[in-house]
Design an enzyme around this catalytic site. Structure first.
Site: not given
Ligand code: HEM
Length: 300
Positions: A141, A211
C-alpha cells in the site's frame, strides 16, 4: 514560506497512534487553545512526530479568519444499510508517529491529560507496519503515492495556506476470510496490482472496477493525486486499515470516494468495498506550523 507540520512527510517511524476527540460541552475556545497548546508542548522522543488536525467547526471557532477555502465536514457517502461510508466527523485529530509503542503511549497519555475536561476521546487506534509496507490484505500500500518531496507537497498542501493540508481519515474493517477465499489472480483483479511483485495490471488485464482504476483519476488532464499515509491496525478479532490521506483540495477525496461507492455516474464501483467496510469518516485541516504558532503559541 511554506512550513507544513513536519510529521506529514516523515515516513520512517513504524508505530502510529491515532486519536480522535470531540469537544466537551462548555469547551470555550480559550480553554481549548490552552489544552491543545499544552499537548503540542509535550516532550517527544528522538524520531517521534506529532501531527494535529481540526474539524471545520472547531477550527473556525479557534482561529477565525484562518480556515482555508473549501474546508468542511465529511458527509456520508452512499445509503445507510447498503455499502456506504459513514460520517463520524469529530473535532480534533492527532497522529503520533514514533519508533516504538511506549513513546507513543506516553505522548498519547500526556495529550489526553492536557485535554481532560475540554475534549473527550472518541477513537484510539494503534497502527503498525505489516511485512514492510503491506496492507493486511497482503498487497503493498502506498506505491501509487507521489514520489519525491516536491510532488508529495504538491498533492498534499493547500495552495496559499502556508503549508496547511486537508486530511481524510477512515477506519476500515477488513473481512479477510472472504478476501482470502479468492485466488491470487482474483485478488489482483480487485486491487489492480500484482500481489507479490506489486506491478500495476495493464491493458485488458486491468478491470475497470479494480481499486486502482477507481482511485487513479484525472480531471481536465490533471491527475487528482493525494498523499496516503495509512496504517494497518487491529487484533485477531477485528482489524483493517486506518486510512489517512492528505490533499490540496477536498474535491480529490470526494471524487475518489464517489467512484469507489458507485456514485460517479458510470455504473461502476470499487471491488475492494466488497471486502472491507468503512466505520468512521472525517475531514480535517492540518494547519501549517505558522498557523499553529499564531493560534497556540507552539508548533506541531
Ligand atoms: C480498505 C481500505 C483500502 C485499502 C486496503 C487500500 C489499499 C490500496 C492498495 C493495496 C493500493 C495499490 C498500491 C498503491 O498504489 O498504494 C491502493 C492504491 C490507491 N488507493 Fe487505496 N486502499 C483503501 C482505501 C482507499 C481510499 C478510501 C482511497 C481514497 C479516498 C484510496 C485511494 C487510493 C489511491 C489514490 C491509490 C493509488 C492509485 C494509483 O494512482 O495507482 N484508497 N490502495
Amino acid at each position: 514560506m511554506t512550513a507544513p507540520q513536519e510529521g506529514i512527510f516523515v515516513e520512517e517511524p513504524p508505530c502510529n497512534t491515532f486519536l480522535e476527540y470531540d469537544l466537551s460541552p462548555g469547551g470555550e475556545p480559550a480553554r481549548v487553545r490552552a489544552a491543545v497548546a499544552a499537548g503540542l508542548g509535550l516532550a517527544r522522543q528522538d524520531g517521534q512526530h506529532l501531527v494535529v488536525g481540526f474539524g471545520d467547526a472547531l477550527w473556525r471557532r479557534l482561529a477565525p479568519g484562518r480556515a482555508p477555502e473549501g474546508l468542511r465536514s465529511f458527509a456520508a457517502i452512499g445509503e445507510t444499510g447498503g455499502q456506504h461510508a459513514p460520517a463520524t466527523q469529530r473535532d480534533i485529530w492527532y497522529w503520533l508517529q514514533g519508533p516504538c509503542p511506549d513513546a507513543n503511549f506516553d505522548l498519547a497519555l500526556g495529550i489526553d491529560r492536557a485535554l481532560r475536561g475540554v475534549a473527550e476521546l472518541k477513537l484510539e487506534t494503534s497502527g503498525f507496519k505489516y511485512h514492510g509496507d503491506r496492507d493486511l490484505i497482503g498487497f503493498v500500500d502506498g506505491t501509487g503515492n507521489p514520489k519525491d518531496r516536491e510532488a508529495k507537497a504538491a498533492a498534499a498542501l493547500i495552495p496559499g495556506a502556508g503549508g496547511g493540508a486537508f486530511v481524510v481519515t477512515q477506519q476500515w474493517v477488513h473481512d479477510l476470510p472472504s478476501f482470502e477465499a479468492l485466488d491470487v489472480g482474483e485478488q489482483e483483479a480487485v486491487v489492480g496490482r500484482t500481489k507479490v511483485e506489486d506491478i500495476e495490471l495493464e491493458g485488458p488485464a486491468m478491470p475497470a472496477d479494480s481499486h486502482v482504476s477507481r482511485t487513479d483519476v484525472s480531471e481536465d488532464g490533471v491527475a487528482m493525486k493525494i498523499y496516503r499515509r495509512s496504517a494497518p491496525y487491529g487484533t485477531v478479532r477485528e482489524h483493517g486499515l486506518y486510512f489517512v490521506a492528505f490533499a490540496c483540495d477536498l474535491h480529490r477525496f470526494d471524487i475518489q470516494l464517489k467512484r469507489m461507492y458507485g456514485l460517479a455516474g458510470d455504473g461502476l464501483s470499487d471491488r475492494l468495498i466488497d471486502f472491507s467496510r468503512a466505520v468512521t469518516g472525517a475531514y480535517w485541516f492540518a494547519p501549517s506550523d505558522a498557523d499553529l504558532a499564531a493560534v497556540f503559541g507552539t508548533t506541531g
